[in-house]
Design an enzyme around this catalytic site. Sequence first.
Site, PDB file in Angstrom:
ATOM      1  N   CYS A   1       0.787  -1.233   0.000  1.00  0.00           N
ATOM      2  CA  CYS A   1       0.000   0.000   0.000  1.00  0.00           C
ATOM      3  C   CYS A   1       0.824   1.291   0.000  1.00  0.00           C
ATOM      4  CB  CYS A   1      -1.014  -0.006   1.139  1.00  0.00           C
ATOM      5  SG  CYS A   1      -0.482  -0.782   2.664  1.00  0.00           S
TER       6      CYS A   1
ATOM      7  N   ARG B   1       7.042 -11.354   5.176  1.00  0.00           N
ATOM      8  CA  ARG B   1       6.672 -11.077   6.565  1.00  0.00           C
ATOM      9  C   ARG B   1       7.264 -12.149   7.453  1.00  0.00           C
ATOM     10  NH1 ARG B   1       0.168  -9.777   5.769  1.00  0.00           N
ATOM     11  NH2 ARG B   1       0.444  -8.075   4.267  1.00  0.00           N
TER      12      ARG B   1
ATOM     13  N   GLN C   1       0.598 -11.430  -3.213  1.00  0.00           N
ATOM     14  CA  GLN C   1      -0.820 -11.092  -3.082  1.00  0.00           C
ATOM     15  C   GLN C   1      -1.392 -10.601  -4.405  1.00  0.00           C
ATOM     16  OE1 GLN C   1      -0.449  -8.094   0.106  1.00  0.00           O
ATOM     17  NE2 GLN C   1      -1.985  -9.264   1.215  1.00  0.00           N
TER      18      GLN C   1
ATOM     19  N   ASP D   1      -2.965  -7.981  -4.821  1.00  0.00           N
ATOM     20  CA  ASP D   1      -3.242  -6.790  -4.027  1.00  0.00           C
ATOM     21  C   ASP D   1      -3.842  -5.692  -4.896  1.00  0.00           C
ATOM     22  OD1 ASP D   1      -3.354  -5.388  -1.720  1.00  0.00           O
ATOM     23  OD2 ASP D   1      -1.199  -5.120  -1.470  1.00  0.00           O
TER      24      ASP D   1
ATOM     25  N   HIS E   1      -5.601  -1.421  -4.657  1.00  0.00           N
ATOM     26  CA  HIS E   1      -5.991  -0.240  -3.890  1.00  0.00           C
ATOM     27  C   HIS E   1      -6.836   0.663  -4.768  1.00  0.00           C
ATOM     28  CE1 HIS E   1      -2.473  -1.787  -1.702  1.00  0.00           C
ATOM     29  NE2 HIS E   1      -3.179  -1.414  -0.648  1.00  0.00           N
TER      30      HIS E   1
ATOM     31  N   LYS F   1     -12.047  -3.372   8.372  1.00  0.00           N
ATOM     32  CA  LYS F   1     -11.996  -4.187   7.162  1.00  0.00           C
ATOM     33  C   LYS F   1     -13.110  -5.222   7.137  1.00  0.00           C
ATOM     34  CE  LYS F   1      -8.607  -7.533   8.994  1.00  0.00           C
ATOM     35  NZ  LYS F   1      -7.306  -8.192   8.758  1.00  0.00           N
TER      36      LYS F   1
ATOM     37  N   HIS G   1      -8.263  -0.657   0.522  1.00  0.00           N
ATOM     38  CA  HIS G   1      -7.329  -1.774   0.331  1.00  0.00           C
ATOM     39  C   HIS G   1      -8.162  -3.022   0.047  1.00  0.00           C
ATOM     40  CE1 HIS G   1      -3.998   0.328   2.718  1.00  0.00           C
ATOM     41  NE2 HIS G   1      -5.075   1.048   2.999  1.00  0.00           N
TER      42      HIS G   1
END
Length: 648
Positions: A344, A373, A391, A393, A395, A475, A521
């Site tokens: 992000c 991570r 991911q 991912d 946004h 979320k 997100h």
Amino acid sequence: MSQITLTFPDGNTRDVPAGITAGEVAADISKSLSKKAISATVNGAHFDLAWPIEADAAIAINTMQDEAPALELIRHDLAHVMARAVQAIWPDVKVTIGPVRDFGWFYDFDREEPFTPDDLGAIEAEMKKIINARDPVRTEVWPRDKARQHYVDTGEPYKVELLDRIPGDEPIRMYWHGHWQDLCRGPHLQHTGQIPADAFKLTRVSSAYWLGDNTRPQLQRIYGVAFRNREDLKKHQQFLEEAEARDHRRLGREMDLYHMQEEAPGQVFWHPNGWTIYTTLQDFVRRKQRAGGYVEVNTPQVVDRKLWIASGHWEKYQENMFIVEVDEEHAREKAVNALKPMNCPCHVQIFNQGLKSYRDLPLRMAEFGSCARYEPSGALHGIMRVRGFTQDDGHIFCREDQIESETRIYIDFLSSMYRDLGFTDFKVKFSTRPEVRSGSDEVWDKAEAALLSATRAAGIDPEVNPGEGAFYGPKLEFVLTDAIGRDWQCGTHQVDFVLPERLDASYIGEDGDRHRPVMLHRATLGSFERFIGILIEEHAGKLPFWLAPRQVVVASIVSDADDYVGEVVAALVKAGVRAEADIRNEKINYKVREHSLGKVPVILAIGKQEVEDRTVTLRRLGEKATNVLPLGDVTRDLGLEAMPPDLR
């Protein structure tokens, strides 16, 4: 003596003396209920029958027919009974803690010699003796100093430490199961005979550090499962057998998908078969995202800590980040960087390049972002829980008034993708502000209200998951249920007012002034690694044809068929099918068994007759029946079947 009023589930009330126990209430109602009672629910709290009730309350008496309290008590009491049994067999063993967990419990012991699986039978036999003895369970509240001295005198140092950790305003409850005593918050059953003796099983032993701290003593942990009756235990054992048969780690080996090794803990070495699944799934997601109006980007793996400090991740997430120090030329000190744990902040950097107008919003940005991570080694689990992952991912930068429409659009997008992947139902959880977070309460109030309103406007009333939001915003969590009833949290959708403020993102509004965008997100599959593991277990390795890494094996029965085998493979490949030849000098039954173990969906057998007739004998995975079909029909049908669902 003062009186209090108790209100029962049917609305009836009863005035009773203050300090009456729930057990006495049950006895006053009926002798039968007194015998069946196991606990009470008092003002929503789970109450031991021996605890006094001091004020007006709503009360319900629980019996074994009340599933949730019954299972909690059965499993909690069995933890105590198991600890008592262990100390009866091995008196020198020190006891620590034994919490209830999914389907059962565990208890940790300090013993020099490790327990073995063979010890479990002896422990179970002793536990059944204790249950059959119907020993009474009683509780007392002790002064802290008295309890502490008791454990010092009995040589139980772990209980002394646990006692010192109990907050000062909590009562010190001492429980006895027969003559055996333990420190416990409770509640518990009335006597050991209320535990169903034929509905529990000790399952395994392992090691564990005291309080999860690897600098503390290593203990021996025994796990057990328990239910209200033998039938439920049997169903659970069948469930475990089915889960074992579907385990992605075993199937990953059998299908030659990937491996992991100690030189790269928590990271995946994808083999050709596994990488085929990965890229096929990635191509599918990429097409869906393009159709959904997303632009795809790619951002750096290693980013200076200055960006992580600005975003708030350095303060809130540093312990989960891999730090990279570099001796930069001409620099006085090492440059401190981090492998990105999420994408992000980098996406905000792309948004900030060039002036954005309200006409540019919503801007939907997506990345197949490779993240790292730190996960403790004990938490790693095949490709389900890893340290390095990618991911899907995304946004969405939008105006406040677009939150509702973008949330609705995203839920439709996610639902469509899940349907294509075979998941028609999912649950939605609404995770609210965590204790450690960024942003003011006012900002959080606005974010939570906006997301909840948008979710309900999309026709979904989510389950509230208190305190489980991200540190920057609330979320939605989208939870899939697989073929054997397990839940998997995959997709997320989060409203964030904080990060655009921290990283100075802005757009020019219709009024000509600068405004902060809202950042949504979202990840649909989440981690590719984890989602592939879920797919493997959902389908027990028998993946949908379009996702199967090896779709068709064309196997010769006689060597005279080798040329025709090559022709069939070529025709299938041209039709878009992943096909391969097996012309080894082996019997056809051997070939079928081998490729079936590898979960190949279709095997085409070619013998002399098939060569003469230009046909193939088709066998599908898991089916005994075969069909002789013209090559042209098979090529056409399998070519259509090989197409991803979004292209059909």
